[in-house]
Design a protein around this motif. Sequence first.
Motif, PDB file in Angstrom:
ATOM      1  N   ALA A 120      15.726 -16.531 104.643  1.00  0.00           N
ATOM      2  CA  ALA A 120      14.394 -15.965 104.920  1.00  0.00           C
ATOM      3  C   ALA A 120      13.304 -16.838 104.309  1.00  0.00           C
ATOM      4  O   ALA A 120      12.212 -16.963 104.853  1.00  0.00           O
ATOM      5  CB  ALA A 120      14.303 -14.535 104.391  1.00  0.00           C
ATOM      6  N   ALA A 121      13.632 -17.470 103.171  1.00  0.00           N
ATOM      7  CA  ALA A 121      12.654 -18.318 102.496  1.00  0.00           C
ATOM      8  C   ALA A 121      12.681 -19.750 103.030  1.00  0.00           C
ATOM      9  O   ALA A 121      11.924 -20.600 102.569  1.00  0.00           O
ATOM     10  CB  ALA A 121      12.924 -18.319 100.991  1.00  0.00           C
ATOM     11  N   GLY A 122      13.569 -20.031 103.970  1.00  0.00           N
ATOM     12  CA  GLY A 122      13.612 -21.352 104.582  1.00  0.00           C
ATOM     13  C   GLY A 122      14.256 -22.429 103.726  1.00  0.00           C
ATOM     14  O   GLY A 122      13.941 -23.606 103.863  1.00  0.00           O
ATOM     15  N   ILE A 123      15.155 -22.029 102.838  1.00  0.00           N
ATOM     16  CA  ILE A 123      15.864 -23.026 102.020  1.00  0.00           C
ATOM     17  C   ILE A 123      16.817 -23.809 102.930  1.00  0.00           C
ATOM     18  O   ILE A 123      17.715 -23.234 103.547  1.00  0.00           O
ATOM     19  CB  ILE A 123      16.696 -22.331 100.910  1.00  0.00           C
ATOM     20  CG1 ILE A 123      15.851 -21.349 100.104  1.00  0.00           C
ATOM     21  CG2 ILE A 123      17.386 -23.373 100.023  1.00  0.00           C
ATOM     22  CD1 ILE A 123      14.752 -21.951  99.303  1.00  0.00           C
ATOM     23  N   GLU A 124      16.604 -25.126 102.973  1.00  0.00           N
ATOM     24  CA  GLU A 124      17.309 -25.946 103.959  1.00  0.00           C
ATOM     25  C   GLU A 124      18.828 -25.977 103.806  1.00  0.00           C
ATOM     26  O   GLU A 124      19.558 -25.933 104.783  1.00  0.00           O
ATOM     27  CB  GLU A 124      16.808 -27.384 103.851  1.00  0.00           C
ATOM     28  CG  GLU A 124      16.095 -27.851 105.097  1.00  0.00           C
ATOM     29  CD  GLU A 124      15.569 -29.245 104.887  1.00  0.00           C
ATOM     30  OE1 GLU A 124      16.400 -30.170 104.931  1.00  0.00           O
ATOM     31  OE2 GLU A 124      14.359 -29.392 104.676  1.00  0.00           O
ATOM     32  N   GLY A 125      19.286 -26.066 102.552  1.00  0.00           N
ATOM     33  CA  GLY A 125      20.714 -26.262 102.317  1.00  0.00           C
ATOM     34  C   GLY A 125      21.564 -25.028 102.555  1.00  0.00           C
ATOM     35  O   GLY A 125      22.783 -25.107 102.520  1.00  0.00           O
ATOM     36  N   ILE A 126      20.932 -23.877 102.762  1.00  0.00           N
ATOM     37  CA  ILE A 126      21.687 -22.651 103.021  1.00  0.00           C
ATOM     38  C   ILE A 126      21.407 -22.218 104.454  1.00  0.00           C
ATOM     39  O   ILE A 126      20.317 -21.752 104.771  1.00  0.00           O
ATOM     40  CB  ILE A 126      21.337 -21.549 102.003  1.00  0.00           C
ATOM     41  CG1 ILE A 126      21.714 -22.023 100.590  1.00  0.00           C
ATOM     42  CG2 ILE A 126      22.044 -20.239 102.352  1.00  0.00           C
ATOM     43  CD1 ILE A 126      21.489 -21.011  99.495  1.00  0.00           C
ATOM     44  N   VAL A 127      22.386 -22.422 105.305  1.00  0.00           N
ATOM     45  CA  VAL A 127      22.170 -22.202 106.739  1.00  0.00           C
ATOM     46  C   VAL A 127      22.569 -20.785 107.146  1.00  0.00           C
ATOM     47  O   VAL A 127      21.816 -20.082 107.812  1.00  0.00           O
ATOM     48  CB  VAL A 127      22.942 -23.257 107.564  1.00  0.00           C
ATOM     49  CG1 VAL A 127      22.713 -23.035 109.057  1.00  0.00           C
ATOM     50  CG2 VAL A 127      22.507 -24.664 107.167  1.00  0.00           C
ATOM     51  N   GLY A 128      23.759 -20.371 106.741  1.00  0.00           N
ATOM     52  CA  GLY A 128      24.171 -18.999 107.046  1.00  0.00           C
ATOM     53  C   GLY A 128      24.367 -18.735 108.523  1.00  0.00           C
ATOM     54  O   GLY A 128      24.005 -17.665 109.036  1.00  0.00           O
ATOM     55  N   ASP A 129      24.993 -19.691 109.196  1.00  0.00           N
ATOM     56  CA  ASP A 129      25.208 -19.603 110.647  1.00  0.00           C
ATOM     57  C   ASP A 129      25.838 -18.295 111.123  1.00  0.00           C
ATOM     58  O   ASP A 129      25.496 -17.793 112.180  1.00  0.00           O
ATOM     59  CB  ASP A 129      26.142 -20.737 111.092  1.00  0.00           C
ATOM     60  CG  ASP A 129      25.360 -21.957 111.522  1.00  0.00           C
ATOM     61  OD1 ASP A 129      24.195 -21.790 111.936  1.00  0.00           O
ATOM     62  OD2 ASP A 129      25.914 -23.068 111.455  1.00  0.00           O
TER      63      ASP A 129
END
Length: 107
Positions: free
Chosen positions: A29-38
């Motif tokens: 939700a915060a747009g952290i790039e390294g956590i994609v959560g596909d």
Amino acid sequence: PKVTLINPDDSRIDLDVEVGDSIMRAATAAGIEGIVGDCGGGMSCATCHVVVLDDAYLAKTPEMSLTEDQMLDFTAMEREPNSRLSCQLVMSEEMDGMVVRVADPQL
Ligand code: FES
């Protein structure tokens, strides 16, 4: 409660995570790039890999399921002893102040 994320480039982000919410959800939700959560938290993508820095905090996190343990063998960056899937790190007050390293997707 808050969690601090350390990105692969060593930048740090303090993230508010509501109790009952997963770190993966708050990070995406915060747009952290390294956590994609596909996979949306279904333990089938392994793109939400983090490493918990402090053993004392690891002990406060929800217990690892067999499925999570197996999925950690399929992460892009090789797993470490304190590796977790952040979709399974459901926030509690006890976890306030936890620091996790975001897995490097380039490894
Ligand atoms: Fe897919 Fe965690 S979001 S395994």
